[in-house]
Scaffold this motif. Structure first.
Motif, PDB file in Angstrom:
ATOM      1  N   ASP A  11      -2.601  -2.046  -1.265  1.00  0.00           N
ATOM      2  CA  ASP A  11      -1.303  -1.368  -1.251  1.00  0.00           C
ATOM      3  C   ASP A  11      -0.469  -1.945  -0.109  1.00  0.00           C
ATOM      4  OD1 ASP A  11       0.818   0.565  -0.710  1.00  0.00           O
ATOM      5  OD2 ASP A  11      -0.267   1.911  -2.052  1.00  0.00           O
ATOM      6  N   LEU A  12       0.668  -2.565  -0.420  1.00  0.00           N
ATOM      7  CA  LEU A  12       1.464  -3.259   0.581  1.00  0.00           C
ATOM      8  C   LEU A  12       2.017  -2.323   1.651  1.00  0.00           C
ATOM      9  CD1 LEU A  12       3.465  -5.758  -1.677  1.00  0.00           C
ATOM     10  CD2 LEU A  12       1.392  -6.188  -0.332  1.00  0.00           C
ATOM     11  N   LYS A  13       2.148  -1.036   1.345  1.00  0.00           N
ATOM     12  CA  LYS A  13       2.699  -0.091   2.301  1.00  0.00           C
ATOM     13  C   LYS A  13       1.638   0.510   3.235  1.00  0.00           C
ATOM     14  CE  LYS A  13       6.588   1.402  -0.607  1.00  0.00           C
ATOM     15  NZ  LYS A  13       7.250   2.575  -1.235  1.00  0.00           N
ATOM     16  N   CYS A  14       0.378   0.365   2.883  1.00  0.00           N
ATOM     17  CA  CYS A  14      -0.690   1.043   3.619  1.00  0.00           C
ATOM     18  C   CYS A  14      -1.048   0.312   4.919  1.00  0.00           C
ATOM     19  CB  CYS A  14      -1.931   1.150   2.738  1.00  0.00           C
ATOM     20  SG  CYS A  14      -3.297   2.027   3.520  1.00  0.00           S
TER      21      CYS A  14
ATOM     22  N   ALA B 222     -10.967   1.070   2.631  1.00  0.00           N
ATOM     23  CA  ALA B 222     -10.203   0.012   3.295  1.00  0.00           C
ATOM     24  C   ALA B 222      -9.669  -0.992   2.282  1.00  0.00           C
ATOM     25  CB  ALA B 222     -11.074  -0.700   4.325  1.00  0.00           C
ATOM     26  N   TYR B 223     -10.471  -1.288   1.254  1.00  0.00           N
ATOM     27  CA  TYR B 223     -10.022  -2.219   0.215  1.00  0.00           C
ATOM     28  C   TYR B 223      -8.826  -1.644  -0.544  1.00  0.00           C
ATOM     29  CZ  TYR B 223      -9.982  -4.866  -4.127  1.00  0.00           C
ATOM     30  OH  TYR B 223      -9.596  -5.612  -5.201  1.00  0.00           O
ATOM     31  N   ALA B 224      -8.865  -0.336  -0.831  1.00  0.00           N
ATOM     32  CA  ALA B 224      -7.742   0.307  -1.522  1.00  0.00           C
ATOM     33  C   ALA B 224      -6.473   0.195  -0.689  1.00  0.00           C
ATOM     34  CB  ALA B 224      -8.072   1.764  -1.803  1.00  0.00           C
ATOM     35  N   CYS B 225      -6.599   0.331   0.614  1.00  0.00           N
ATOM     36  CA  CYS B 225      -5.449   0.192   1.509  1.00  0.00           C
ATOM     37  C   CYS B 225      -4.938  -1.245   1.510  1.00  0.00           C
ATOM     38  CB  CYS B 225      -5.826   0.623   2.917  1.00  0.00           C
ATOM     39  SG  CYS B 225      -4.477   0.548   4.116  1.00  0.00           S
TER      40      CYS B 225
ATOM     41  N   ALA C  45      -0.915   8.203  -0.384  1.00  0.00           N
ATOM     42  CA  ALA C  45      -1.621   8.493  -1.633  1.00  0.00           C
ATOM     43  C   ALA C  45      -3.025   8.944  -1.293  1.00  0.00           C
ATOM     44  CB  ALA C  45      -1.658   7.271  -2.541  1.00  0.00           C
ATOM     45  N   THR C  46      -3.639   9.671  -2.190  1.00  0.00           N
ATOM     46  CA  THR C  46      -5.029  10.088  -2.045  1.00  0.00           C
ATOM     47  C   THR C  46      -5.795   9.640  -3.284  1.00  0.00           C
ATOM     48  OG1 THR C  46      -4.458  12.014  -0.686  1.00  0.00           O
ATOM     49  CG2 THR C  46      -6.618  12.024  -1.764  1.00  0.00           C
ATOM     50  N   ILE C  47      -6.888   8.904  -3.059  1.00  0.00           N
ATOM     51  CA  ILE C  47      -7.686   8.358  -4.155  1.00  0.00           C
ATOM     52  C   ILE C  47      -9.016   9.098  -4.213  1.00  0.00           C
ATOM     53  CG2 ILE C  47      -8.722   6.274  -5.126  1.00  0.00           C
ATOM     54  CD1 ILE C  47      -6.715   4.662  -3.485  1.00  0.00           C
ATOM     55  N   SER C  48      -9.427   9.495  -5.402  1.00  0.00           N
ATOM     56  CA  SER C  48     -10.673  10.238  -5.583  1.00  0.00           C
ATOM     57  C   SER C  48     -11.831   9.308  -5.921  1.00  0.00           C
ATOM     58  CB  SER C  48     -10.509  11.281  -6.703  1.00  0.00           C
ATOM     59  OG  SER C  48      -9.453  12.170  -6.425  1.00  0.00           O
ATOM     60  N   ASN C  49     -13.061   9.820  -5.723  1.00  0.00           N
ATOM     61  CA  ASN C  49     -14.296   9.129  -6.103  1.00  0.00           C
ATOM     62  C   ASN C  49     -14.418   7.754  -5.449  1.00  0.00           C
ATOM     63  OD1 ASN C  49     -16.786   9.028  -7.413  1.00  0.00           O
ATOM     64  ND2 ASN C  49     -15.925   7.970  -9.191  1.00  0.00           N
TER      65      ASN C  49
ATOM     66  N   ASP D  12      -7.595   8.762   1.839  1.00  0.00           N
ATOM     67  CA  ASP D  12      -6.168   8.932   2.112  1.00  0.00           C
ATOM     68  C   ASP D  12      -5.588   7.622   2.616  1.00  0.00           C
ATOM     69  OD1 ASP D  12      -6.132  11.642   1.446  1.00  0.00           O
ATOM     70  OD2 ASP D  12      -6.722  12.246   3.475  1.00  0.00           O
ATOM     71  N   LEU D  13      -4.456   7.206   2.046  1.00  0.00           N
ATOM     72  CA  LEU D  13      -3.754   6.010   2.493  1.00  0.00           C
ATOM     73  C   LEU D  13      -2.517   6.426   3.284  1.00  0.00           C
ATOM     74  CD1 LEU D  13      -3.832   3.866  -0.788  1.00  0.00           C
ATOM     75  CD2 LEU D  13      -5.603   4.129   0.957  1.00  0.00           C
ATOM     76  N   PHE D  14      -2.292   5.774   4.442  1.00  0.00           N
ATOM     77  CA  PHE D  14      -1.177   6.130   5.308  1.00  0.00           C
ATOM     78  C   PHE D  14      -0.261   4.930   5.536  1.00  0.00           C
ATOM     79  CE2 PHE D  14      -4.630   9.016   6.476  1.00  0.00           C
ATOM     80  CZ  PHE D  14      -3.996  10.247   6.420  1.00  0.00           C
ATOM     81  N   GLU D  15       1.033   5.198   5.620  1.00  0.00           N
ATOM     82  CA  GLU D  15       2.013   4.162   5.942  1.00  0.00           C
ATOM     83  C   GLU D  15       2.090   3.909   7.435  1.00  0.00           C
ATOM     84  OE1 GLU D  15       5.741   4.015   3.317  1.00  0.00           O
ATOM     85  OE2 GLU D  15       5.232   6.157   3.357  1.00  0.00           O
ATOM     86  N   THR D  16       1.514   4.780   8.239  1.00  0.00           N
ATOM     87  CA  THR D  16       1.584   4.675   9.698  1.00  0.00           C
ATOM     88  C   THR D  16       0.283   4.121  10.262  1.00  0.00           C
ATOM     89  OG1 THR D  16       0.862   6.978   9.862  1.00  0.00           O
ATOM     90  CG2 THR D  16       3.236   6.554   9.919  1.00  0.00           C
ATOM     91  N   PRO D  17       0.358   3.349  11.340  1.00  0.00           N
ATOM     92  CA  PRO D  17      -0.865   2.844  11.965  1.00  0.00           C
ATOM     93  C   PRO D  17      -1.583   3.947  12.725  1.00  0.00           C
ATOM     94  CG  PRO D  17       1.035   2.200  13.250  1.00  0.00           C
ATOM     95  CD  PRO D  17       1.573   2.848  12.003  1.00  0.00           C
ATOM     96  N   LEU D  18      -2.864   3.754  12.952  1.00  0.00           N
ATOM     97  CA  LEU D  18      -3.630   4.714  13.741  1.00  0.00           C
ATOM     98  C   LEU D  18      -3.276   4.612  15.216  1.00  0.00           C
ATOM     99  CD1 LEU D  18      -7.152   4.399  12.111  1.00  0.00           C
ATOM    100  CD2 LEU D  18      -5.549   6.280  11.867  1.00  0.00           C
ATOM    101  N   GLU D  19      -3.435   5.710  15.907  1.00  0.00           N
ATOM    102  CA  GLU D  19      -3.199   5.748  17.341  1.00  0.00           C
ATOM    103  C   GLU D  19      -4.412   6.352  18.017  1.00  0.00           C
ATOM    104  OE1 GLU D  19       0.254   8.104  17.764  1.00  0.00           O
ATOM    105  OE2 GLU D  19       1.606   6.683  16.782  1.00  0.00           O
ATOM    106  N   ILE D  20      -4.472   6.215  19.335  1.00  0.00           N
ATOM    107  CA  ILE D  20      -5.569   6.826  20.072  1.00  0.00           C
ATOM    108  C   ILE D  20      -5.450   8.336  19.964  1.00  0.00           C
ATOM    109  CG2 ILE D  20      -6.677   7.055  22.331  1.00  0.00           C
ATOM    110  CD1 ILE D  20      -5.517   4.360  23.045  1.00  0.00           C
ATOM    111  N   GLY D  21      -6.551   9.018  19.671  1.00  0.00           N
ATOM    112  CA  GLY D  21      -6.494  10.465  19.528  1.00  0.00           C
ATOM    113  C   GLY D  21      -7.861  11.078  19.687  1.00  0.00           C
ATOM    114  N   ASP D  22      -7.967  12.363  19.390  1.00  0.00           N
ATOM    115  CA  ASP D  22      -9.248  13.059  19.479  1.00  0.00           C
ATOM    116  C   ASP D  22     -10.194  12.536  18.405  1.00  0.00           C
ATOM    117  OD1 ASP D  22      -8.322  14.640  21.541  1.00  0.00           O
ATOM    118  OD2 ASP D  22      -7.479  16.124  20.155  1.00  0.00           O
TER     119      ASP D  22
END
Length: 252
Positions: A211-214, A205-208, A193-197, A227-237
């Motif tokens: 949300d139980l899926k975030c 982080a609170y919005a995530c 999901a994408t939340i505005s304002n 932007d809320l993601f169902e996947t965890p973050l990984e090491i990246g650029d």
């Protein structure tokens, strides 16, 4: 499990290199505590103005509830009659109650029509979480709305009557709700999901958290979107300068 996860992230965060090598950086902004406790005790406090050097804002979070302004010098006192007192809890907590302690003696009638506001960010927005009409007695406990979350607690009056004096403010939390870890990462998955304002990474982080899926977020400061993601973050650029990615570790 939470402690193990954070320790592992701390270990990985030390594996930082430069050039074209991917990297990760970590900042823990909230830590789990068990059992209800006063999370305002000893925290940074502020007020609109101060009557004297003995009546500063920190007097309301020093643990002294005696209410004796003259002898114990344990109460706040503002110079103006339209003032606000505030405490920074240092992290976002689940807040169940806010208790205020009045000054002893005849001048205790000054503390009346008290409002309690709570917020996640210093610059707001704030929500009215409690109101006591009329004169406060020796103390009064505001029960917060269900599932209230706060880092900042503001106390004022409506309408203002004389100067604001608080002899102690206790903010009770049954536990801290979540831990966040900020990372440099390019998130390639489609947002849940994408939340505005949204005004800050903490608000995102609170919005995530709600949300139980975030599992992770991307806060874009340029567009104030989350932007809320169902996947965890990984090491990246490294992420763009306008974005801040956050991994969420929920605390039961």
């Amino acid at each position: 499990m939470l402690r193990k996860t954070l320790n592992e992230l701390l270990r990985i965060s030390k594996m930082t290199s430069f050039g074209h090598v991917n990297f990760l950086w970590l900042f823990v902004s909230s830590i789990q505590y068990a059992g209800a406790r006063n999370v305002a005790l000893g925290k940074p406090a502020y007020q609109t103005d101060t009557f004297s050097q003995d009546t500063t804002a920190d007097k309301a979070v020093d643990g002294n509830t005696s209410g004796n302004l003259l002898y114990d010098k344990s109460c706040t006192h503002t110079l103006s009659s339209d003032a606000t007192w505030s405490v920074d809890l240092g992290a976002i907590y689940q807040v169940s109650t806010v208790t205020i302690y009045n000054r002893n003696g005849d001048t205790s009638v000054r503390l009346r029509n008290v409002e309690v506001f709570i917020g996640l960010d210093k610059d707001g927005p704030y929500s009215l979480a409690g109101f006591h009409e009329g004169v406060v007695g020796a103390s009064y406990t505001f029960t917060m709305p269900p599932n209230s979350q706060a880092r900042y607690v503001n106390i004022t009056r409506n309408p203002p009557y004389q100067r604001l004096t608080l002899c102690e403010v206790e903010v009770e939390s049954p536990s801290s709700k979540f831990a966040t870890s900020s990372m440099a990462k390019i998130q390639n998955s489609t947002p849940l999901a994408t939340i505005s304002n949204v005004r800050s990474p903490i608000g995102c982080a609170y919005a995530c958290h709600m949300d139980l899926k975030c599992l992770s977020t991307n806060f874009n400061a340029a567009t104030l979107t989350c932007d809320l993601f169902e996947t965890p973050l990984e090491i990246g650029d490294a992420s763009p300068a306008s974005s801040e990615y956050t991994a969420i570790s929920c605390v039961p």
